[in-house]
Design an enzyme around this catalytic site. Sequence first.
Site, PDB file in Angstrom:
ATOM      1  N   ASP A   1      -4.896   2.689  14.853  1.00  0.00           N
ATOM      2  CA  ASP A   1      -4.664   1.715  14.657  1.00  0.00           C
ATOM      3  C   ASP A   1      -4.915  -0.013  15.960  1.00  0.00           C
ATOM      4  OD1 ASP A   1      -5.029  -1.249  12.943  1.00  0.00           O
ATOM      5  OD2 ASP A   1      -5.087  -0.069  11.647  1.00  0.00           O
TER       6      ASP A   1
ATOM      7  N   ASP B   1      -9.287   3.704  18.106  1.00  0.00           N
ATOM      8  CA  ASP B   1     -10.397   3.597  16.557  1.00  0.00           C
ATOM      9  C   ASP B   1     -10.632   4.948  15.974  1.00  0.00           C
ATOM     10  OD1 ASP B   1     -12.540   3.835  15.454  1.00  0.00           O
ATOM     11  OD2 ASP B   1     -14.717   3.873  17.037  1.00  0.00           O
TER      12      ASP B   1
ATOM     13  N   LYS C   1     -13.188   4.121   0.080  1.00  0.00           N
ATOM     14  CA  LYS C   1     -13.153   2.625  -0.611  1.00  0.00           C
ATOM     15  C   LYS C   1     -14.545   2.922  -2.058  1.00  0.00           C
ATOM     16  CE  LYS C   1      -9.073   1.831   1.540  1.00  0.00           C
ATOM     17  NZ  LYS C   1      -8.503   1.720   1.396  1.00  0.00           N
TER      18      LYS C   1
ATOM     19  N   ASP D   1      -6.279   5.666   5.549  1.00  0.00           N
ATOM     20  CA  ASP D   1      -6.002   4.160   4.418  1.00  0.00           C
ATOM     21  C   ASP D   1      -7.039   3.309   5.325  1.00  0.00           C
ATOM     22  OD1 ASP D   1      -5.983   2.649   2.798  1.00  0.00           O
ATOM     23  OD2 ASP D   1      -4.244   1.921   3.391  1.00  0.00           O
TER      24      ASP D   1
ATOM     25  N   SER E   1       0.675  -1.226   0.281  1.00  0.00           N
ATOM     26  CA  SER E   1      -0.111   0.145  -0.249  1.00  0.00           C
ATOM     27  C   SER E   1       1.263   1.577  -0.096  1.00  0.00           C
ATOM     28  CB  SER E   1      -0.658  -0.188   1.723  1.00  0.00           C
ATOM     29  OG  SER E   1      -1.571  -1.159   1.492  1.00  0.00           O
TER      30      SER E   1
ATOM     31  N   CYS F   1      -1.789   0.219   9.957  1.00  0.00           N
ATOM     32  CA  CYS F   1      -1.087  -0.974  10.617  1.00  0.00           C
ATOM     33  C   CYS F   1      -1.010  -1.957   8.820  1.00  0.00           C
ATOM     34  CB  CYS F   1      -1.451  -1.484  11.339  1.00  0.00           C
ATOM     35  SG  CYS F   1      -1.211  -1.139  12.641  1.00  0.00           S
ATOM     36  N   PRO F   2      -0.208  -2.573   8.910  1.00  0.00           N
ATOM     37  CA  PRO F   2       0.882  -2.321   9.169  1.00  0.00           C
ATOM     38  C   PRO F   2       2.109  -1.078   8.747  1.00  0.00           C
ATOM     39  CG  PRO F   2       0.983  -3.972   7.666  1.00  0.00           C
ATOM     40  CD  PRO F   2      -0.503  -2.998   7.582  1.00  0.00           C
ATOM     41  N   GLY F   3       1.985   0.415   8.277  1.00  0.00           N
ATOM     42  CA  GLY F   3       2.741   0.704   7.929  1.00  0.00           C
ATOM     43  C   GLY F   3       3.424   1.621   6.717  1.00  0.00           C
TER      44      GLY F   3
HETATM   45  C1  LIG Z   1      -5.787  -0.793   3.947  1.00  0.00           C
HETATM   46  S1  LIG Z   1      -5.599  -0.877   6.365  1.00  0.00           S
HETATM   47  C2  LIG Z   1      -4.422   0.072   5.459  1.00  0.00           C
HETATM   48  C3  LIG Z   1      -2.750  -0.066   5.323  1.00  0.00           C
HETATM   49  C4  LIG Z   1      -1.689   1.038   5.727  1.00  0.00           C
HETATM   50  N1  LIG Z   1      -2.169   2.078   4.858  1.00  0.00           N
HETATM   51  C5  LIG Z   1      -0.697   0.435   4.705  1.00  0.00           C
HETATM   52  O1  LIG Z   1       0.119   1.183   4.113  1.00  0.00           O
HETATM   53  O2  LIG Z   1      -0.145  -0.402   4.830  1.00  0.00           O
HETATM   54  C6  LIG Z   1      -7.090  -0.254   6.479  1.00  0.00           C
HETATM   55  C7  LIG Z   1      -6.236  -0.556   7.890  1.00  0.00           C
HETATM   56  O3  LIG Z   1      -7.241   0.262   8.943  1.00  0.00           O
HETATM   57  C8  LIG Z   1      -8.087  -0.330   9.971  1.00  0.00           C
HETATM   58  N2  LIG Z   1      -9.175  -0.014  10.509  1.00  0.00           N
HETATM   59  C9  LIG Z   1      -9.816  -0.289   9.803  1.00  0.00           C
HETATM   60  N3  LIG Z   1     -11.001   0.678  11.207  1.00  0.00           N
HETATM   61  C10 LIG Z   1     -10.437   1.389  11.679  1.00  0.00           C
HETATM   62  C11 LIG Z   1     -10.648   2.258  13.262  1.00  0.00           C
HETATM   63  N4  LIG Z   1     -12.755   2.066  13.192  1.00  0.00           N
HETATM   64  N5  LIG Z   1      -9.909   3.284  13.554  1.00  0.00           N
HETATM   65  C12 LIG Z   1      -8.759   2.233  13.637  1.00  0.00           C
HETATM   66  N6  LIG Z   1      -8.390   1.414  12.484  1.00  0.00           N
HETATM   67  C13 LIG Z   1      -9.172   1.021  11.734  1.00  0.00           C
HETATM   68  C14 LIG Z   1      -7.806  -1.845   9.767  1.00  0.00           C
HETATM   69  O4  LIG Z   1      -6.771  -1.796  11.367  1.00  0.00           O
HETATM   70  C15 LIG Z   1      -6.640  -1.895   8.716  1.00  0.00           C
HETATM   71  O5  LIG Z   1      -5.236  -1.924   9.837  1.00  0.00           O
END
Ligand SMILES: C[S@@+](CC[C@H](N)C(=O)[O-])C[C@H]1O[C@@H](n2cnc3c(N)ncnc32)[C@H](O)[C@@H]1O
Length: 360
Positions: free
Chosen positions: A239, A259, A305, A276, A187, A220-222
């Site tokens: 996250d 959250d 999305k 994201d 990502s 996550c993961p970053g």
């Molecule tokens: C597509 S991944 C992100 C990938 C990240 N941008 C990367 O480059 O590694 C989406 C992330 O959003 C987190 N997520 C979803 N809903 C969330 C919320 N309400 N609060 C915090 N994190 C959330 C998920 O745990 C997941 O790790």
Amino acid sequence: MNNLFLFCRAGYEKECAAEIQDRAAELGVAGYVKAAANNAYVVFQCFAEGDADKLGRELPLDTLIFARQMFVCSELLQDLPADDRVSPIVQALSSIEKGGELRVETPDTNEAKELLTFCRKFTVPLRAALKKQEILLASENQRRPIVHVCFLGSDSAYAGYSYSNNSSPFFMGIPRLKFPSAAPSRSTLKLDEAFNYFIAPHEQETRLHSGMNAVDLGACPGGWTYQLVRRGMFVSAVDNGPMADSLMQTGQVTHYREDGFRFEPKRKNIYWLVCDMVEQPSRVAELMEHWAINGWFHEAIFNLKLPMKSRYKEVTTILQRMAEVLQENGFNRFQIRCKHLYHDRDEVTVHLYLRPGSHI
Ligand SMILES: C[S@@+](CC[C@H](N)C(=O)[O-])C[C@H]1O[C@@H](n2cnc3c(N)ncnc32)[C@H](O)[C@@H]1O
């Protein structure tokens, strides 16, 4: 030349078609769209002579969400003879004078991409023939129109031109980014592309630099945090999941297991907000509006999305609503841009810029 050829992601022809139809109408241009599912392109045929050129010149490519690239072209050239494809193409391009560059491309589908080797080889004799006719200048010139030939098969192609100030700088409209091996997820390329797309190189020094504070919601993961850290920023990564150790060890990242919809920034000098989270697009948009109204950031990049249906309508409705909400809350110099970037799949990327002094 009365057609406009638009490159898009395969599967997004309907969105690209609906968008060009709407945007052409805004400029008073009437026409109809030829599109087929999964072809990765759309052709908009204008009714009036000169209108395709008007679109190529006056409809900013940057303002189209689903088109990666566009060029003005003639009818599809068919049954190109295998022993001389050059002559009919040169003939079709004869109205162009002193083009600055030649791109022999294909739509971005697996089948069409098999033609890329052929395209590369074919570029050499075609370029020579175009130079001879002065359709192309003897040496490349970035200020002159770009000559495009897009092969659909080895015997059929669209041929035309784009204006260099209203055209993607990239072959097929696709930036080639190298995946950094230290990044924790693929990502990362989405944010890298977004920064390069939305922030002009000469602006990056002032708007994207070391020492800035950033918040990454859904970090996550970053992969996105990696892009911020790489640019020397200090990141609050929000996250519940685990962050890559390598990022935590830089000392530039604080991980909040919270959250993202409830998180409030601990610092008051956040410049970048990135997000994201996989969530309903309207919910993410409302969250961004909430942060803007609270004055918690200056620039944001976030993904919406896309739903399965009415994707174009959903995105445009959300963006329009966002502009209204910001205006109602006293913002007057903000900029919202949105693009279906190459590294995006079923999502689009939005850049929201609250310019200095944009709040009255
Ligand atoms: C597509 S991944 C992100 C990938 C990240 N941008 C990367 O480059 O590694 C989406 C992330 O959003 C987190 N997520 C979803 N809903 C969330 C919320 N309400 N609060 C915090 N994190 C959330 C998920 O745990 C997941 O790790």
